[in-house]
Scaffold this motif. Structure first.
Motif, PDB file in Angstrom:
ATOM      1  N   GLU A   1     -20.897 -68.762 -58.857  1.00  0.00           N
ATOM      2  CA  GLU A   1     -21.104 -67.426 -59.415  1.00  0.00           C
ATOM      3  C   GLU A   1     -22.565 -67.001 -59.287  1.00  0.00           C
ATOM      4  O   GLU A   1     -22.864 -65.878 -58.874  1.00  0.00           O
ATOM      5  N   ALA A   2     -23.484 -67.897 -59.597  1.00  0.00           N
ATOM      6  CA  ALA A   2     -24.911 -67.581 -59.492  1.00  0.00           C
ATOM      7  C   ALA A   2     -25.292 -67.311 -58.040  1.00  0.00           C
ATOM      8  O   ALA A   2     -26.032 -66.361 -57.747  1.00  0.00           O
ATOM      9  N   TYR A   3     -24.785 -68.139 -57.114  1.00  0.00           N
ATOM     10  CA  TYR A   3     -25.099 -67.942 -55.696  1.00  0.00           C
ATOM     11  C   TYR A   3     -24.514 -66.631 -55.179  1.00  0.00           C
ATOM     12  O   TYR A   3     -25.167 -65.903 -54.427  1.00  0.00           O
TER      13      TYR A   3
ATOM     14  N   ALA B   1     -21.249 -78.909 -52.368  1.00  0.00           N
ATOM     15  CA  ALA B   1     -21.116 -79.295 -53.772  1.00  0.00           C
ATOM     16  C   ALA B   1     -21.959 -78.393 -54.677  1.00  0.00           C
ATOM     17  O   ALA B   1     -21.493 -77.957 -55.742  1.00  0.00           O
ATOM     18  N   GLN B   2     -23.208 -78.114 -54.260  1.00  0.00           N
ATOM     19  CA  GLN B   2     -24.066 -77.226 -55.054  1.00  0.00           C
ATOM     20  C   GLN B   2     -23.446 -75.823 -55.141  1.00  0.00           C
ATOM     21  O   GLN B   2     -23.470 -75.195 -56.197  1.00  0.00           O
TER      22      GLN B   2
ATOM     23  N   ALA C   1     -25.254 -61.118 -53.412  1.00  0.00           N
ATOM     24  CA  ALA C   1     -24.847 -59.721 -53.605  1.00  0.00           C
ATOM     25  C   ALA C   1     -26.026 -58.830 -53.951  1.00  0.00           C
ATOM     26  O   ALA C   1     -26.011 -57.638 -53.647  1.00  0.00           O
ATOM     27  N   SER C   2     -27.066 -59.394 -54.555  1.00  0.00           N
ATOM     28  CA  SER C   2     -28.244 -58.589 -54.890  1.00  0.00           C
ATOM     29  C   SER C   2     -29.149 -58.436 -53.675  1.00  0.00           C
ATOM     30  O   SER C   2     -30.263 -57.958 -53.785  1.00  0.00           O
ATOM     31  N   ASP C   3     -28.656 -58.855 -52.511  1.00  0.00           N
ATOM     32  CA  ASP C   3     -29.317 -58.684 -51.216  1.00  0.00           C
ATOM     33  C   ASP C   3     -30.634 -59.446 -51.130  1.00  0.00           C
ATOM     34  O   ASP C   3     -31.624 -58.948 -50.616  1.00  0.00           O
ATOM     35  N   THR C   4     -30.601 -60.684 -51.614  1.00  0.00           N
ATOM     36  CA  THR C   4     -31.783 -61.525 -51.467  1.00  0.00           C
ATOM     37  C   THR C   4     -31.776 -62.255 -50.133  1.00  0.00           C
ATOM     38  O   THR C   4     -32.642 -63.056 -49.862  1.00  0.00           O
ATOM     39  N   GLY C   5     -30.790 -61.984 -49.325  1.00  0.00           N
ATOM     40  CA  GLY C   5     -30.684 -62.614 -48.015  1.00  0.00           C
ATOM     41  C   GLY C   5     -29.469 -63.512 -47.940  1.00  0.00           C
ATOM     42  O   GLY C   5     -28.797 -63.770 -48.941  1.00  0.00           O
ATOM     43  N   PRO C   6     -29.182 -63.997 -46.751  1.00  0.00           N
ATOM     44  CA  PRO C   6     -28.009 -64.852 -46.572  1.00  0.00           C
ATOM     45  C   PRO C   6     -28.212 -66.229 -47.181  1.00  0.00           C
ATOM     46  O   PRO C   6     -29.337 -66.648 -47.448  1.00  0.00           O
TER      47      PRO C   6
END
Length: 79
Positions: free
Chosen positions: A14-16, A7-8, A21-26
């Protein structure tokens, strides 16, 4: 690994996706009642996983990597 509920994820997808995509990790997305959860990774991270999979499944490449590691290993410290 950051974890969010389905749900989150849907509410803020889009934010997630931009965050991943900015490679902050999985990102682990939990799905209640599903057989398994989902991990979202960037294309770059996926490519690295595929390359590593290829490397470890190829005995010749693994041997070459091992030889390189031995070659560049620090010399023993004589005492």
């Amino acid at each position: 690994m950051k974890t969010v509920s389905r749900a989150q994820f849907i509410q803020n997808r889009e934010a997630y996706l931009l965050q991943v995509a900015s490679d902050t990790g999985p990102l682990l997305v939990t799905i209640p009642g599903a057989r398994d959860d989902v991990v979202v990774v960037s294309k770059h991270a996926y490519d690295r996983l595929q390359a590593k999979k290829h490397l470890v499944s190829n005995h010749y490449l693994m041997h070459k990597q091992y030889q390189g590691t031995e070659h560049f290993a620090p010399a023993p410290n004589p005492r």
